[in-house]
Design a protein around this motif. Structure first.
Motif, PDB file in Angstrom:
ATOM      1  N   GLU A  98       0.886  -1.251   0.039  1.00 50.15           N
ATOM      2  CA  GLU A  98      -0.120  -0.002   0.100  1.00 50.15           C
ATOM      3  C   GLU A  98       1.121   1.270   0.106  1.00 50.15           C
ATOM      4  OE1 GLU A  98      -0.315  -1.723   4.240  1.00 50.15           O
ATOM      5  OE2 GLU A  98      -0.118  -2.327   2.105  1.00 50.15           O
ATOM      6  N   TYR A  99       2.084   1.173   0.255  1.00 51.61           N
ATOM      7  CA  TYR A  99       3.148   2.426   0.132  1.00 51.61           C
ATOM      8  C   TYR A  99       3.541   2.837  -1.116  1.00 51.61           C
ATOM      9  CZ  TYR A  99       2.886   1.630   5.106  1.00 51.61           C
ATOM     10  OH  TYR A  99       2.644   1.457   6.508  1.00 51.61           O
ATOM     11  N   ALA A 100       2.942   1.769  -2.135  1.00 50.07           N
ATOM     12  CA  ALA A 100       3.429   2.035  -3.549  1.00 50.07           C
ATOM     13  C   ALA A 100       3.118   3.576  -4.053  1.00 50.07           C
ATOM     14  CB  ALA A 100       3.071   1.049  -4.412  1.00 50.07           C
ATOM     15  N   ALA A 101       4.092   4.339  -4.368  1.00 50.74           N
ATOM     16  CA  ALA A 101       3.988   5.675  -5.126  1.00 50.74           C
ATOM     17  C   ALA A 101       3.994   5.955  -6.720  1.00 50.74           C
ATOM     18  CB  ALA A 101       4.906   6.645  -4.381  1.00 50.74           C
ATOM     19  N   THR A 117       8.331   1.140  -4.651  1.00 51.82           N
ATOM     20  CA  THR A 117       8.164   0.869  -3.383  1.00 51.82           C
ATOM     21  C   THR A 117       9.281   1.108  -2.641  1.00 51.82           C
ATOM     22  OG1 THR A 117       8.416  -1.306  -3.795  1.00 51.82           O
ATOM     23  CG2 THR A 117       6.073  -0.725  -3.551  1.00 51.82           C
ATOM     24  N   ALA A 118       9.362   1.637  -1.694  1.00 48.99           N
ATOM     25  CA  ALA A 118      10.713   2.093  -0.957  1.00 48.99           C
ATOM     26  C   ALA A 118      10.384   2.104   0.460  1.00 48.99           C
ATOM     27  CB  ALA A 118      10.846   3.555  -1.263  1.00 48.99           C
ATOM     28  N   GLY A 119      11.561   1.375   1.043  1.00 48.24           N
ATOM     29  CA  GLY A 119      11.996   1.526   2.405  1.00 48.24           C
ATOM     30  C   GLY A 119      13.523   1.378   2.769  1.00 48.24           C
ATOM     31  N   SER A 231       6.771   7.596  -1.587  1.00 48.66           N
ATOM     32  CA  SER A 231       6.974   6.356  -0.820  1.00 48.66           C
ATOM     33  C   SER A 231       7.319   6.383   0.670  1.00 48.66           C
ATOM     34  CB  SER A 231       7.469   5.174  -1.547  1.00 48.66           C
ATOM     35  OG  SER A 231       7.360   3.918  -1.180  1.00 48.66           O
ATOM     36  N   PHE A 232       8.363   7.171   0.775  1.00 51.84           N
ATOM     37  CA  PHE A 232       9.135   7.526   2.220  1.00 51.84           C
ATOM     38  C   PHE A 232       8.124   8.126   2.969  1.00 51.84           C
ATOM     39  CE2 PHE A 232      13.082   5.994   0.402  1.00 51.84           C
ATOM     40  CZ  PHE A 232      13.526   5.324   1.454  1.00 51.84           C
TER      41      PHE A 232
END
Length: 240
Positions: A98-101, A117-119, A231-232
């Protein structure tokens, strides 16, 4: 710019810049489906290198995932989902889907779609002394980039370079640091990217270059940079 699957029940995003391109959120993966075969260039676990692709799957795995045979695991999932092994690129990510930008741009010579998608729990600086590993680990920054345009193979490689530079610039501006030595991170230890190019004859120009001084390179830079930042911003994304 948008995080289309965050804080709502939406499961599908239709590209405005690239007609027919559809991003779908499933329980276990993001599927990016193209209306026609694309020229692909990627570091994907399955379907990597150069080849024809019409689907990209960014598959979620948790941090306890057994990385002993990721290619086999992806092939098994593709079989379950009835995805073609020949035309689907497969990535693994430890970032919640769900964090996809998503960010898109379009002009007269090209259109660009980018989903990231980023972490950064494993931020790393290329070229610095640090611990290395012989095995695969699931991706932390995964970029799915589709360009509706005509491009040479050399320009496609140039596009990858520009995208990675933009990712690194975003991490620098965010102040992300190497988890081991404290230096500004250039990426994470497990980043991946997939580029798909339509080679559509609807565009008169064939792009031979894609650096930051070109219109297309600038658009790639903006979309990659923007999606990494977006995403961040998502709550719960690990930054250290």
């Amino acid at each position: 710019m948008t995080t289309p699957f965050l804080n709502n029940d939406k499961m599908e995003y239709r590209s405005v810049a690239c007609p027919g391109l559809i991003l779908t959120k499933h329980e276990r993966h993001l599927q990016l489906q193209a209306p026609t075969l694309l020229d692909g260039l990627s570091s994907a676990i399955h379907g990597g290198g150069m080849g024809k692709i019409d689907r990209i799957a960014n598959i979620y795995v948790d941090r306890l995932y057994n990385c002993s045979n990721p290619e086999q695991d992806i092939r098994q999932l593709f079989h379950e989902w009835d995805y073609s092994l020949q035309s689907t690129a497969g990535l693994l990510t430890a970032v919640r889907l769900e964090y996809a930008a998503v960010l898109e741009e379009t002009d007269k010579d090209a259109s660009v779609f980018c989903c990231t998608t980023a972490g950064v729990s494993n931020g790393a600086r290329a070229g610095s002394a640090r611990t290395t590993y012989p095995m695969y680990q699931p991706g932390t920054i995964n970029i799915m980039l589709v360009i509706d345009a005509r491009m040479t193979q050399a320009a496609m490689v140039n596009a990858i370079i520009t995208a990675v530079e933009a990712k690194t610039a975003a991490l620098s501006d965010l102040g992300i640091r190497d988890a081991e030595n404290g230096l500004i991170a250039t990426g994470t230890t497990t980043d991946s990217i997939v580029l798909g190019v339509s080679q559509s004859n609807a565009y008169p120009a064939e792009h031979r270059y894609c650096g930051t001084a070109t219109d297309l390179g600038a658009a790639i830079g903006r979309t990659v940079y923007g999606t990494v930042l977006e995403s961040f911003k998502a709550p719960g994304v690990r930054r250290s």
